[in-house]
Design an enzyme around this catalytic site. Structure first.
Site, short mmCIF file in Angstrom:
data_model
loop_
_atom_site.label_atom_id
_atom_site.label_comp_id
_atom_site.label_asym_id
_atom_site.label_seq_id
_atom_site.Cartn_x
_atom_site.Cartn_y
_atom_site.Cartn_z
N SER A 1 3.02 4.05 2.78
CA SER A 1 1.66 4.41 2.37
C SER A 1 1.21 5.73 2.97
O SER A 1 0.42 6.45 2.36
CB SER A 1 0.67 3.34 2.84
OG SER A 1 0.57 2.32 1.92
N ASP B 1 -6.54 3.24 -5.08
CA ASP B 1 -6.36 2.32 -3.94
C ASP B 1 -7.54 1.36 -3.84
O ASP B 1 -8.13 0.99 -4.86
CB ASP B 1 -6.17 3.14 -2.66
CG ASP B 1 -5.26 2.43 -1.66
OD1 ASP B 1 -5.73 1.45 -1.08
OD2 ASP B 1 -4.11 2.86 -1.48
N HIS C 1 -7.76 1.50 3.58
CA HIS C 1 -6.48 2.09 3.21
C HIS C 1 -6.64 3.36 2.40
O HIS C 1 -6.05 4.40 2.72
CB HIS C 1 -5.68 1.03 2.42
CG HIS C 1 -4.25 1.33 2.26
ND1 HIS C 1 -3.71 1.74 1.05
CD2 HIS C 1 -3.22 1.29 3.12
CE1 HIS C 1 -2.41 1.91 1.20
NE2 HIS C 1 -2.08 1.64 2.44
#
Lengths: 103, 622
Positions: B265, B46, B87
């Protein structure tokens, strides 16, 4: 080699080619790498190293400073001509930026 | 019985839903039996992982980590103006946040190790993806990828040549040959009428494609449907529904904790965490075992909008929810008793040229391919896992096309859903759609591809140029599948979920990162030199023997090899010698006395004498 750590170290915005080579002199890794170096040089590029764990796959980039000196199109034409014509190149592809988004 | 002091743990409804019991991943019973992901490493591919956050630091694996954006081993996220690079840290927290540290939250597999590969914080190429997918693949067991091509309802993209090769290499060589587990999020393009069959990562047979449902088990507004969806797990929904509570970064505006993680996600890392629990229970599960266990244990549930269909093998699938909700208890209990599935068998049809116009709805173009028993004999393929169809179609507005695939059982998969926003004029150029809806069904029979144009053009404009069918499965028969289903249901009580029970596991392969076993050119040159020297020496020696023979006459009698003394053999002094003509003893018994090696030894008994020195003693010897 272009950098100490291979293709991971390449700025992705620059020109680069992924090349899949057939082994010219047997299965040896060292032979492949030497051949990749030679081929990259013939294409006016530098072998930046193996792509991850993929055997026979190498990333070729223009030598440092060369891209500014020569037009990108000239670099591209020479690279495509050499890589496209050589029988030991199983496959090659200029690396383009991918659009990937977090989800 | 577990009670953690992490302040946000009570709000982690996905782990233990007290408000709506049952609407969680059912993990607490697994934890109570000490299955927490111990010995397993999950890597979050990520925008980085802030590994110094208290919830992550103790479980952080620097050995499995890397930063491909900056080319260094530290995947620490770099703050940006949009406060956006949190994230990966949030995903990592969902998987492996450390419990009982009074910091924030608890991860699904809080005993596992967590690594990060930073690759999304900058321009990305095919070669970088390929590097990421295999990075430290003998350390990292599970790759959690909560990203993909644009979910804008008009993109058709997926792994390119190198990314595909890396996925394939990962399942073959990763994790000591048991295969890396690639978990991918199915996509957030619901509001753009997108569909995950236009995402090549979701279509790949090497990935575990995970969708999201909200706390009520419904498909959220952002979620996408597709025939290649394997299963779903929880995430946030609309504003009235709770999001996923997890660790966050503490850079920029971050506090180290968030209640607002959502989207597919947030679902994929929960699945990755649950797979880590499975791998602790049974470390030798292969990448295909993991897919099978998900198919066999995912739970269908009441949702009328989901359009569940039960296939010939008894598995229920929905384009919205895959085979259903992931359930940690069921997954781990099944893993505990699971023995590996047979080898992957496949069948590929030839490329079928059609060049046929695609009619406007309600008319359809139907093409078919029959797979006979003979076709499958070579591979042994009997029952299906993934079915893939590769098509080339021209059409001035790609989003107007609709493709349906029917397996021999009649099971329908909407592999190419119409997309109102996709006005691409280039159609499909060898795009591979896939479906898992025929999982467990017989492979033999006729497959039908039905294409139609649902656009509002006056005349049909599309042409199906060519297509190809590829089947993946195994030699398992329908009976084998039913037996395995029974075995698993028997294990669901938890009776095997204790340390005293474990099936034997093979050790796996030792796969070096480099090809250290191949001969280098220098080694080959050395070998050639040694070989040449040996040949030269042999020739020289033979020549010397031959010449010495010529100089020793045998007086018309055949030359004999003398029999050497037993004592000499015993003492190890039995030297190799030229043939001698010992006429007196040639046919007689072996003498007990000193051996005749003196004929070739010098006065000190060690140095061989040249043959011409023997001439003076000819009478004594020959």
């Amino acid at each position: 080699r272009a950098g100490p750590s291979g293709p991971e170290g390449q700025g992705p915005g620059a020109l680069s080619w992924a090349v899949h080579l057939d082994s010219p002199g047997g299965p040896g890794q060292e032979a492949l790498e030497q051949w990749a170096d030679t081929l990259a040089q013939a294409a006016g590029l530098v072998n930046a190293g193996r792509i991850g764990e993929l055997r026979g796959h190498y990333l070729f980039v223009p030598p440092a400073g060369a891209q500014q000196a020569r037009q990108a199109e000239t670099v591209r034409q020479q690279a495509e001509a050499v890589l496209g014509a050589h029988e030991t190149v199983r496959w090659h592809s200029e690396q383009r930026l991918l659009r990937r988004t977090k989800r | 019985s577990l009670n953690f002091n992490d302040p946000k743990f009570p709000q982690q409804w996905h782990l233990n839903n007290r408000r709506s019991p049952g609407r969680d991943i059912n993990v607490t019973g697994v934890w109570e039996r000490n299955v927490t992901g111990r010995g397993v490493t999950v890597v979050v591919v990520d925008d980085g992982v802030e590994h110094t956050v208290l919830d992550i630091a103790p479980n952080y694996s620097p050995e499995g980590s890397y930063d491909l954006n900056s080319n260094d081993p530290d995947p620490m996220p770099h703050p940006d103006v949009e406060n956006g690079n949190h994230h990966g840290t949030r995903c990592a927290g969902e998987i492996a946040a450390v419990p009982n540290n009074s910091f924030c939250a608890v991860g699904v597999a809080y005993g596992s190790r967590i690594a990060g590969i930073r690759v999304l914080d900058g321009p990305l190429t095919d070669s970088m993806e390929a590097v990421a997918f295999n990075k430290h693949y003998q350390i990292n067991d599970i790759y959690s990828c909560s990203w993909g091509p644009d979910d804008d309802g008009k993109t058709v993209d997926g792994p390119h040549q190198l990314g595909k090769a890396a996925l394939q290499h990962g399942v073959m060589a990763g994790r000591k040959g048991f295969g890396s587990i690639f978990v991918v999020a199915s996509g957030n393009g619901g509001q753009h009428n997108d569909n995950c069959n236009y995402d090549g990562y979701a279509n790949s047979i090497y990935t575990v494609t995970i969708g999201a449902v909200d706390e009520e088990g419904r498909m959220p507004f952002y979620a996408e449907e597709c025939a290649s969806m394997l299963a779903v797990t929880f995430s946030g929904g609309d504003k009235m529904l709770r999001g996923i509570v997890t660790t966050d970064w503490d850079l920029q505006k971050g506090t180290g904790c968030t209640e607002g993680h959502t989207g597919t996600s947030a679902a994929a890392p929960l699945a990755a965490g649950m797979i880590a629990l499975m791998l602790q229970a049974r470390p030798c599960l292969t990448w295909r075992d993991v897919q099978h266990i998900i198919v066999f244990t995912a739970a269908q549930y009441e949702d009328r909008r989901a359009d569940w269909v039960t296939n010939e093998a008894g598995f229920s699938h929905s384009h919205q929810h895959g085979f259903g909700l992931l359930n940690a208890w069921r997954l781990v209990n099944a893993a505990k008793v699971w023995t590996s599935v047979p080898y992957l068998a496949s069948y590929a049809s030839p490329v079928v040229k059609e060049n046929r116009a695609i009619p406007l709805a309600p008319h359809t173009l139907e093409v078919s391919w029959n797979v006979s028993r003979t076709d499958l004999e070579m591979s042994g393929l009997k029952t299906l896992e993934h079915v893939a169809v590769t098509v080339s179609i021209t059409h001035p507005r790609r989003g107007s096309l609709e493709l349906r695939l029917f397996c021999p059982s009649g099971m329908m998969s909407l592999i190419g859903a119409p997309r109102s926003m996709d006005s691409d004029p280039n159609g499909f150029n060898d795009w591979t759609f896939s479906t898992v809806r025929c999982w467990g069904e017989r492979a033999k029979g006729t497959y039908r591809l039905v294409v139609r144009d649902v656009g509002d053009e006056v005349a049909p404009a599309g042409v199906l140029l060519h297509w190809r069918l590829t089947l993946y499965g195994s030699v398992w028969s329908p009976v084998d599948i039913r037996e395995r289903q029974r075995l698993l249901e028997n294990a669901m009580s938890g009776k095997y979920l204790h340390d005293g029970f474990s099936l034997p596991c093979p050790p796996g392969l030792e796969i070096p990162p480099e090809d250290s076993h191949t001969l280098t050119p220098n080694t080959l040159k050395t070998l050639v030199l040694v070989g040449c020297f040996s040949i030269f020496w042999t020739v020289y020696y033979l020549l010397e023997v031959y010449l010495s023979q010529r100089s020793v006459p045998c007086r018309g009698r055949p030359c004999r090899w003398p029999q050497r003394g037993r004592r000499a053999r015993e003492e190890g002094t039995d030297l190799e010698s030229v043939p001698l003509c010992n006429g007196k003893d040639a046919d007689g018994p072996e003498p007990e006395g000193p051996p005749s090696t003196a004929t070739l030894l010098g006065p000190d008994g060690l140095v061989p004498q040249a043959p011409d020195l023997l001439r003076g003693a000819e009478e004594q010897v020959c």
